[in-house]
Enzyme design. Sequence first.
Site, PDB file in Angstrom:
ATOM      1  N   GLY A   1       0.744  -1.237   0.000  1.00 16.88           N
ATOM      2  CA  GLY A   1       0.000   0.000   0.000  1.00 16.88           C
ATOM      3  C   GLY A   1       0.776   1.289   0.000  1.00 16.88           C
ATOM      4  O   GLY A   1       0.188   2.354   0.108  1.00 16.88           O
TER       5      GLY A   1
ATOM      6  N   HIS B   1       2.188  10.140  -3.994  1.00 16.75           N
ATOM      7  CA  HIS B   1       0.973  10.670  -4.623  1.00 16.75           C
ATOM      8  C   HIS B   1       0.768  12.138  -4.299  1.00 16.75           C
ATOM      9  O   HIS B   1       1.422  12.707  -3.413  1.00 16.75           O
ATOM     10  CB  HIS B   1      -0.252   9.861  -4.189  1.00 16.75           C
ATOM     11  CG  HIS B   1      -0.533   9.904  -2.709  1.00 16.75           C
ATOM     12  ND1 HIS B   1      -1.034  11.013  -2.076  1.00 16.75           N
ATOM     13  CD2 HIS B   1      -0.387   8.959  -1.753  1.00 16.75           C
ATOM     14  CE1 HIS B   1      -1.203  10.750  -0.785  1.00 16.75           C
ATOM     15  NE2 HIS B   1      -0.809   9.516  -0.563  1.00 16.75           N
TER      16      HIS B   1
ATOM     17  N   CYS C   1       2.662   6.838   3.231  1.00 16.67           N
ATOM     18  CA  CYS C   1       2.926   7.253   1.854  1.00 16.67           C
ATOM     19  C   CYS C   1       3.808   8.490   1.818  1.00 16.67           C
ATOM     20  O   CYS C   1       4.060   9.130   2.832  1.00 16.67           O
ATOM     21  CB  CYS C   1       1.618   7.540   1.124  1.00 16.67           C
ATOM     22  SG  CYS C   1       0.703   6.064   0.672  1.00 16.67           S
TER      23      CYS C   1
END
Length: 430
Positions: A344, A348, A367
Site C-alpha cells: 500500500g 501521490h 505514503c
Amino acid sequence: MITARNRRTALTAAAGVLGGVLAVTALGGTSSAATGGNATDPGAGTAAHPTSQAQVDQTPAPQAGKATAQDVSDARITITPPQGSHGVGINDPVSVTVSDGKLSKVTMTALATGAEVRGTLSADGTSWKPDGPLKRATKYQISAEADDAKGRSATANATITTVSPANDFIGHLSPANGSTVGVGMPVTVDFGKAVGTQAAKAAVESEIQVSSSSGQQVVGHWLNDHRLDFRPQNYWKPGSTVTVKLDRQGVEKVVTFKIGRSQISTVDARTKQMTVVRNGKTIKTIPISSGSDEHPTYNGRMVISEKFRQVHMNGATVGLTEKDGKPSYDIKAVPHAMRLTDSGTFIHGNYWGADSVFGKVNTSHGCVGLKDARGGGDSSTPAAWFFDNSMVGDLVIVKNSVDKTKLSPDNGLSDWNMPWSQWVAGSATH
C-alpha cells in the site's frame, strides 16, 4: 456491468504454451499511465504479503478527516475467494456479496486477454456470481462497487488464479513485450501454481533466459514458490534492450522491452525533501511529507509499479480504522498516485494538506505526499510534474525514516533491497 480499472494493465500478448509444461502470459508494466484506479483492494494491504508492514495513504488534515469520516459508506463488500488465492477450481464458488448496501458495478476480467466474464447480479443487488465455469490456469481481476442507503460508495478488488492442469506451470510475465520502463524494473514471472521443490524450480528456471544488450549478467531469484524475478547486480543500463527467451522442447517465444533514461528519486524523511536525479544530474528538489512517527514510511529502494491519475484510497482495506470502526481515511480521488509496494505504499498528490506541511512535517500513514490540486488538473504542482516525468520502473529511495522494519524484496518490486550474493543464492540454477 461496467468495467473497472485493472490493478495492472492487461495486455493481449501471450507467450504461448511451451511443450505443454510452461506457459507464460505477458502482463502489464508498461510506462503508460492509467486514468483511474482503486487502491482499496486487499492486495493494497497486508493480505498480499502477510509478513510485510502495511503502508498506505496519507491521512487528511484533522478538519478534513472529520468531514471525510461522516461520508464513509456503510456498505461492506466481500469477494470470495479472497485476494491472492491460487489454485482456485474452475467450478469453485466465486462470488461478490455486500452487507448494508447494494452492488452497483461488478466486473471479472481475465488479465491476459482483457476478456470479461459474464455474471449475474441478484435481484436484491446484494450478490453477484459468474454465469459459468472459469478457464484453467487463468489470472482474474474482480472489481466491485456498492452504495449504502445514503448513496455513499464502497469499492473492493481481488486478483485470483485458477488451478493449472496437472504437470503444467502457468506464468504471468512482466514487463510487457515492447514496453519501455525505468532502470529499476525487474523481470517478474508470477506462477498460478506453486513450484515447490528445488528440482522443479531448477527445471522451470532453466526454460527462461534473460539477457541485456548491455552485457550485464542477469540472474533469477525465487522470492517464493509462486514468484521468480530476474535482475542484474546493478540497475539496468539506460537505453539497453532486455530480451526474455522462453524455450521448451524446441518451442521458443521471445519477449523484449527497452530501458529508458535513468531516474532515481531520493526521499529524505528527515529533511522532508525529495531529490530527483536523471542520468546522474539533479533536475528537481521537491518538498514532501512522509509517514508520521506512528506510521513511518519504509526505508529502502522501491520501484514504481503502477501509475494512476486518480485513485480511491480507504484505510479500512489495510486495517486502519478508528474506534467506531470507520476507516481512518476514505479519499475517493487521490491524484497522481504511483504504487511503490503491494502493501500500500504510494507516492501521490496531496490537495488536503496545508502548504506549510510539505517540507516541514511528516503527517501520513506511510505514503509520500507531494503538493497537488484537487482533481489533479493543475500541471504546475509538484505532484503533477513528478507524475508526468516518471515511468513504471523508476526508482524511489527512502532514507532517514524512523521505521525499523526491513522492507521485504517481494513487497512490490523491492528486489534491489537484497544483496547480490543473497540474490544469486536464491537461484535454482546457480
